[in-house]
Scaffold this active site. Structure first.
Site, mmCIF file in Angstrom:
data_model
loop_
_atom_site.group_PDB
_atom_site.id
_atom_site.type_symbol
_atom_site.label_atom_id
_atom_site.label_comp_id
_atom_site.label_asym_id
_atom_site.label_seq_id
_atom_site.Cartn_x
_atom_site.Cartn_y
_atom_site.Cartn_z
ATOM 1 N N LYS A 192 46.913 49.905 29.023
ATOM 2 C CA LYS A 192 47.697 48.677 28.903
ATOM 3 C C LYS A 192 46.883 47.520 29.467
ATOM 4 C CE LYS A 192 50.407 46.184 31.238
ATOM 5 N NZ LYS A 192 50.135 44.845 30.634
ATOM 6 N N GLU A 267 42.225 49.044 42.636
ATOM 7 C CA GLU A 267 41.254 48.052 43.076
ATOM 8 C C GLU A 267 41.999 46.723 43.056
ATOM 9 O OE1 GLU A 267 38.236 45.072 42.104
ATOM 10 O OE2 GLU A 267 37.772 46.730 40.747
ATOM 11 N N CYS A 301 37.230 39.760 41.848
ATOM 12 C CA CYS A 301 37.747 40.371 43.077
ATOM 13 C C CYS A 301 36.715 40.391 44.189
ATOM 14 C CB CYS A 301 38.231 41.783 42.784
ATOM 15 S SG CYS A 301 36.979 42.843 42.049
ATOM 16 N N GLU A 398 44.517 34.859 48.810
ATOM 17 C CA GLU A 398 43.570 34.964 47.702
ATOM 18 C C GLU A 398 43.880 33.885 46.664
ATOM 19 O OE1 GLU A 398 41.541 38.470 45.072
ATOM 20 O OE2 GLU A 398 43.722 38.473 45.185
#
Length: 517
Positions: A192, A267, A301, A398
């Site tokens: 997905k 992750e 990331c 973040e």
């Protein structure tokens, strides 16, 4: 005057007409299908937020069909030899390389990432498949563990059908990073992709089908996290979920998979420090700092979004970063000269620019950038915040954009304390020419990966992953097989050990008087 289109723009126009005009479908059991509900959603190009294509919107019914296809295909794919898998995965890599320009252009149109990075990302996708193709024949290998009277040996077996949920930043490359080891291990896949960047997942499915991957081994279902994603994480035929994305979403997936005891690999987010000591090679450090936050639109990331600079060089070094940031070319991602393109989506754009005001409210200075670019699309200037403290929101949260927070430190002890004082722990970067400090500091950093005197340079056999709120598990090399495979121990007796005997001889006499008393 007629404007001449660049080759990238010409290819993009042709691809939008030939590949995207009729919309994107699911790929289930070797067939391209619409959603059973008939539902669709629209995706847009971040350059001007105009309509890009219509996408089939999957739900629990589509996920169920895909999971059953993966379950059925697993029974034969698991028995395919490693050499058979290697041949097919190498063919996938060949086709990715052949279509790298097409992949790069569509990825750029879909995500806003600059073409200069998307071509290399497509090539890395091919490298991922080649790497795991060559590891497929040895994926099941284990160890010999002899013991007195026994020969123990281990082997690895594929865990079964797995769900792969990939993010919207460099989606093609990250999809290959997850799917290639799963296939090499003998697992089947339901993929997905992120709803904000669905386009190149279709190309990957086409390529794997053309390479000869058996029907049902790889299945693609588009859709939203709260519908297709939730159904995938809860489905009883899916044995594991590999997810790349936001930390909060990871915690939702863990809860959703709890009832079926799914194995998870996450992750997740990062607020990665790059620490620059005054004895470092400052020219190289500058290049690395600028590259690791402003490349890929800052939407990665492992970006070094906090730069910790020793006090004696803080003013000079931040001035040099600001100068470089102001010179970065922001613009059309299909232009080969562009270094930063538009952010992926208006919602993400609003999030990123909201930190310009938050920084000033908390007392930081905008030394470069901090502005929207143009009136169309999701463009922002590469931004540098100075005079920051680690307790500010710009240092703790973040942002996931081309935004860098610069924090001064006095000595090694303070630098390590600041570096570790966040809830994340994905990556860390260290610049120093003091060898003993480099080892000491790197070992003290709370991060799954540390680079010393370097930007993020990935070596495919090494482990990739984070600690704390940055993830669970490791990708890379055989570490991926630890997730996609079960380790089984088999103990063979050499016939020399003695087994204790029970129930031999006459049963003992029980004194009924004592027993009844």
């Amino acid at each position: 005057m007629t404007q001449t289109l660049s080759p990238n723009h010409e290819l993009a126009a042709r691809l939008r007409e030939s590949r995207l005009k009729d919309g994107l479908k699911h790929f289930i059991g070797g067939e391209w299908v619409d959603s059973q509900s008939g539902e669709t959603f629209h995706t847009h190009t971040p350059t001007d937020n105009s309509h890009l294509t219509t996408v089939a919107s999957g739900d629990a019914a589509d996920i169920d069909r895909a999971a059953r296809a993966a379950h059925d295909a697993f029974q034969t794919w698991r028995e395919a030899s490693g050499s058979e898998r290697r041949k097919i995965l190498h063919k996938v890599a060949d086709l990715i390389e052949k279509r790298a320009q097409e992949i790069a252009v569509l990825e750029s149109v879909d995500t806003g990432q600059a073409m200069r990075f998307m071509k290399s990302a497509a090539v890395r996708g091919a490298e991922n498949f080649r790497f795991y193709a060559d590891r497929a024949p040895g994926a099941a290998d284990g160890q010999s563990l002899p013991a007195p009277g026994f020969l123990n040996y281990t082997l690895r077996q594929p865990i079964g059908p797995v769900g792969v949920i990939t993010p919207w930043n460099t989606p093609f490359m990250l999809s290959t990073w997850k799917i290639a080891p799963a296939l090499a291990a003998g697992c089947t896949v339901v993929h997905k992709p992120a709803e904000w960047s669905p386009v190149t997942a279709t190309l990957l499915a086409e390529i794997m089908d053309e390479a000869g991957l058996p029907k049902g081994v790889h299945n693609l279902v588009h859709g939203f996290g709260e519908s297709a994603g939730k159904a995938l994480t809860e489905h009883p035929l899916i044995h594991a979920i590999a997810f790349v994305g936001e930390t909060t979403t990871g915690s939702h997936i863990m809860r959703q998979g709890a009832d079926t005891l799914k194995r998870v690999h996450f992750e997740l987010g990062g607020k990665n420090p790059v620490v620059v000591f005054d004895d470092a090679d400052l020219d190289k450090a500058l290049d690395a700092v600028v590259f690791m936050i402003y490349s890929l639109n800052g939407e990665r990331c492992t970006s070094s979004s906090r730069v910790l600079i020793q006090e004696g060089i803080y003013d000079e070094f931040t001035a040099r970063i600001a100068e470089r940031a102001k010179n970065i070319r922001v613009g059309d991602p299909l232009d080969p000269n562009t270094e930063v393109g538009p952010l992926i989506h208006p919602r993400h754009f609003e999030k990123v620019i909201s930190y310009f005001g938050k920084a000033q409210e908390d007392g930081a200075t905008i030394a470069a950038g901090g502005q929207q670019v143009g009136e169309q699309g999701n463009f922002v200037t590469p931004t540098l915040f100075t005079q920051a403290r680690n307790n500010m929101r710009i240092a703790q949260e973040e942002i996931f954009g081309p935004v860098l927070t610069a924090i001064p430190f006095a000595d090694e002890s303070e630098a390590l304390s600041i570096a570790n004082d966040v809830r994340y722990g994905l990556a860390g970067y260290l610049w120093t020419n003091d060898l003993t400090r480099a080892h000491r500091f790197a070992q003290g950093l709370e991060a799954g990966m540390v680079w010393v005197n370097s930007e993020n340079v990935r070596h495919l056999p090494t482990p990739f992953g984070g600690v704390k709120n940055s993830g669970i598990g490791r990708d890379g090399g055989d570490y991926s097989f630890d997730f996609y495979m079960e380790t089984k121990n088999i103990a063979i007796s050499l016939g020399t050990h003695k087994t204790a005997k029970l129930g031999v001889g006459q049963p003992p006499v029980v004194d009924k008087t004592v027993a009844e008393g």
